[in-house]
Design a protein around this motif. Structure first.
Motif, short mmCIF file in Angstrom:
data_model
loop_
_atom_site.label_atom_id
_atom_site.label_comp_id
_atom_site.label_asym_id
_atom_site.label_seq_id
_atom_site.Cartn_x
_atom_site.Cartn_y
_atom_site.Cartn_z
N MET A 69 0.83 -1.21 0.00
CA MET A 69 0.00 0.00 0.00
C MET A 69 0.86 1.25 0.00
N ASP A 70 0.31 2.30 -0.56
CA ASP A 70 1.09 3.54 -0.54
C ASP A 70 0.81 4.32 0.75
N SER A 71 1.59 5.36 0.90
CA SER A 71 1.64 6.08 2.17
C SER A 71 0.28 6.67 2.57
N ILE A 77 -2.72 5.97 1.41
CA ILE A 77 -3.75 4.94 1.57
C ILE A 77 -3.62 4.30 2.96
N THR A 78 -2.39 4.03 3.36
CA THR A 78 -2.17 3.47 4.70
C THR A 78 -2.66 4.45 5.77
N GLY A 92 -4.86 -5.32 3.59
CA GLY A 92 -4.55 -4.05 4.23
C GLY A 92 -5.53 -3.68 5.27
#
Lengths: 406, 210
Positions: A1-3, A5-6, A406
């Motif tokens: 996951m990208d920053s 989105i996290t 996630g």
């Protein structure tokens, strides 16, 4: 996951949907759309949530089968909570199979529970029970466990098995407390209330009293002759005669049971069975025919004998006769019973749950709305009906995590 | 292209209070990983957890020998490992769509997840110096002995791959078993690659092929 989105997913998990939206509001990629959808659902904007989740499911690549399936499950949950029961059940089944195949057991179980809840709401108890039996609650985390036990309790209550219902609610209460989700705890409390609230009325020898679900269950084992106004049946011991398709005969049986051990006059029988005010000759002739039919139906359970002014019921073995009736008897009680869950229903969902036409539902809703017993919002196909809101009522969304792993 | 299954040497974790691993780094002795709201260190020999720094840690982590660089929201934070203080921040090149981060020879390399790119940036300004295109989602990047490695995780497939830093051409691939995810990648400067996971909160050590 990208920053981002996290960061957004963490905000969502911490119960901060606005914080989540803040981070991905302008993003149109698949994970962002899914997160926005979940956040909108948590904020109660179900229409927008469904749209976003549908777009997210399309935007994930065919390789991202798990992410797509989770979007479908989330959309199904929103549809269920907004009582859009016509939502395609097949899509949910397919998503569940995908999640199982990819080892996402938690969300697969979640999909299974959604299926059970839908079947429960549309009154398909056997199917609901069957699906539920295939779900093992032991490895589930607390929130999912609570949802499972609520479904178990829901089925047990409708099947008049109060002891297993109580046990399941106890499990649900503990699991909800462990999960620490206030909405879920409130939902368990609301469900538990059903066990402490009169579920029926018992009418016997001119008196009546409210019955708890437990007492209704106990009545099943009683040796009395019971005229059951829930199931339109007459039973004694383990013999049951269904009069569900014969309303005139049931009306007569109920009139006899209410008057027992006294008799009922012909005039009253005519009024109860045919709605006629005066018993003329043709009514008397019809009454004789119907009494003859009822006598044949009840032959094994009771006799019907003539008295000076009318007829009386004489049970064969049972020493008592009683009537089991709904707690509040009014027209359209079935519609009100469904709306009593506090959710917003469409007429099509009500028609589906009641196995009747939308037009008859509409005819029931209009006088109820005039009497202030139900209210509606929205227009056209989006119109929804509900009982006036009860404080503290809630339905928890336990939406699946929108992202792969996630 | 060389292609083989990844040889997993060891699994560390799960760690208490950690749900997912978002970035992995190595300070020469200990392995560090980002877990959302903090950076955590463990000893790769004993597997023992050592300490943690409370700081927003949403994706890749890097170490330049003195400071940590950590992706959080749409910025890269420079962090003092002793005090945990954020000394400065620069914008992340992907505007928050960034995942992996590593330090090499005075510059930072940043993976841009679904855009399948790796950017080389100036650690002072965040200016993009060069961009390498990959063919798969990029979840972690690391340099070791002049080799550029990145982790991928797309659909159900994850692998570690070595690419040509100029052309992005795939040179070598180590496949992880189906269902295992890769988030965060770092080498120990020798023959081990550490990679994080999000499906279970563990860090895996994978043998780097010679």
């Amino acid at each position: 996951m990208d920053s981002l989105i996290t960061a957004a997913a963490l905000a969502l998990a911490a119960g901060d949907p606005l914080g989540a939206l803040d981070r991905v509001a302008l993003r149109e990629d698949a994970p962002a759309l899914a997160l926005r959808g979940i956040a909108m659902a948590q904020l109660g904007d179900f229409d927008r949530a469904k749209l976003l989740l549908r777009r997210a499911a399309r935007a994930f690549s065919p390789k991202e089968a798990v992410a797509r399936a989770r979007c479908v499950v989330a959309e199904a949950e929103i549809a269920l909570v907004s009582r859009d029961l016509g939502w395609p059940a097949k899509a949910l089944d397919a998503a569940r199979t995908t999640l199982e195949k990819h080892g996402d057991r938690l969300n697969a179980a979640h999909a299974g529970h959604l299926k059970v809840r839908r079947l429960l709401l549309i009154g398909r108890l056997d199917e609901a029970e069957h699906v539920l039996a295939g779900l093992d609650p032991t490895p589930l985390p607390p929130a999912a466990r609570a949802a499972h036990e609520l479904a178990v309790a829901g089925i047990a209550m409708r099947r008049l098995r109060t002891r297993p219902a109580r046990a399941a609610l106890e499990w649900a209460r503990n699991a909800a407390r462990q999960a620490g989700i206030p909405g879920l705890m409130a939902e368990v409390a609301t469900a538990s209330l059903a066990l402490e609230t009169p579920a029926a009325r018992l009418i016997t020898q001119g008196t009546e009293r409210p019955l708890l679900l437990e007492e209704v269950e106990a009545l099943q084992a009683s040796p009395a002759l019971v005229v059951d106004a829930f199931r339109y049946a007459v039973r004694a011991g383990d013999r049951t005669v269904s009069l569900a398709s014969r309303p005139v005969l049931f009306a007569l049986a109920r009139a006899f049971a209410e008057a027992w051990p006294g008799d009922v006059s012909r005039e009253e029988l005519v009024a109860r069975a045919f709605g006629g005010k005066h018993a003329d000759e043709s009514h008397r002739a019809r009454l004789r025919v119907e009494i003859g039919r009822l006598r044949a139906e009840l032959a094994a359970l009771a006799d019907i004998s003539a008295t000076k002014r009318g007829f009386t019921l004489a049970p064969r073995l049972a020493r008592a006769v009683m009537v089991l009736a709904r707690p509040i008897e009014e027209r359209h009680a079935a519609v009100l019973a469904l709306l009593a869950d506090g959710e917003a229903w469409s007429t099509s969902a009500l028609a589906l749950a009641l196995a009747t036409g939308q037009r008859s539902v509409q005819r029931a809703l209009e006088p109820l709305a005039e009497a202030g017993k139900v209210q509606s919002f929205g227009h056209g196909r989006a119109r929804r009906w509900m009982t006036p809101p009860v404080a503290g009522f809630t339905t928890t969304l336990l939406l699946p995590a929108p992202l792969p792993n996630g | 292209m060389k292609h083989s299954p990844a040889e997993i040497l060891r699994e560390y974790g799960p760690f208490p209070g950690v749900e997912r691993i978002h970035g992995v780094s190595f300070d020469g002795e200990n392995v560090w990983f980002a877990s959302g709201d903090r950076l955590n260190a463990f000893d790769p020999q004993s597997g023992q957890t050592l300490r943690s720094i409370d700081v927003a840690a949403h994706a890749g982590t890097a170490f330049d020998g003195r400071y940590f660089f950590q992706l959080a929201n749409d910025r890269i934070q420079k962090i003092d490992p002793d005090t945990g203080a954020v000394l400065s921040t620069i914008p992340a090149p992907g505007g928050g769509r960034d995942s992996g981060l590593t330090w090499a020879e005075g510059t930072l390399w940043v993976g841009q997840y679904r855009e399948r790119k790796i950017h080389q940036i100036d650690p002072e300004t965040g200016k993009i110096l060069r961009t390498v295109e990959s063919s798969r989602f990029v979840t972690g990047v690391t340099w070791v002995d002049g080799e550029l490695w990145h982790g991928t995780w797309e659909g159900d497939e994850s692998d570690l791959r070595r690419v040509d830093p100029k052309t992005g051409k795939l040179l070598e691939r180590l496949d992880l078993p189906a269902g295992m995810t890769v988030s965060g990648l770092e080498s120990d400067g020798a023959d081990r690659l550490f990679c994080g996971s999000t499906s279970t909160p563990v860090v895996r050590a994978v043998r780097r092929p010679k």
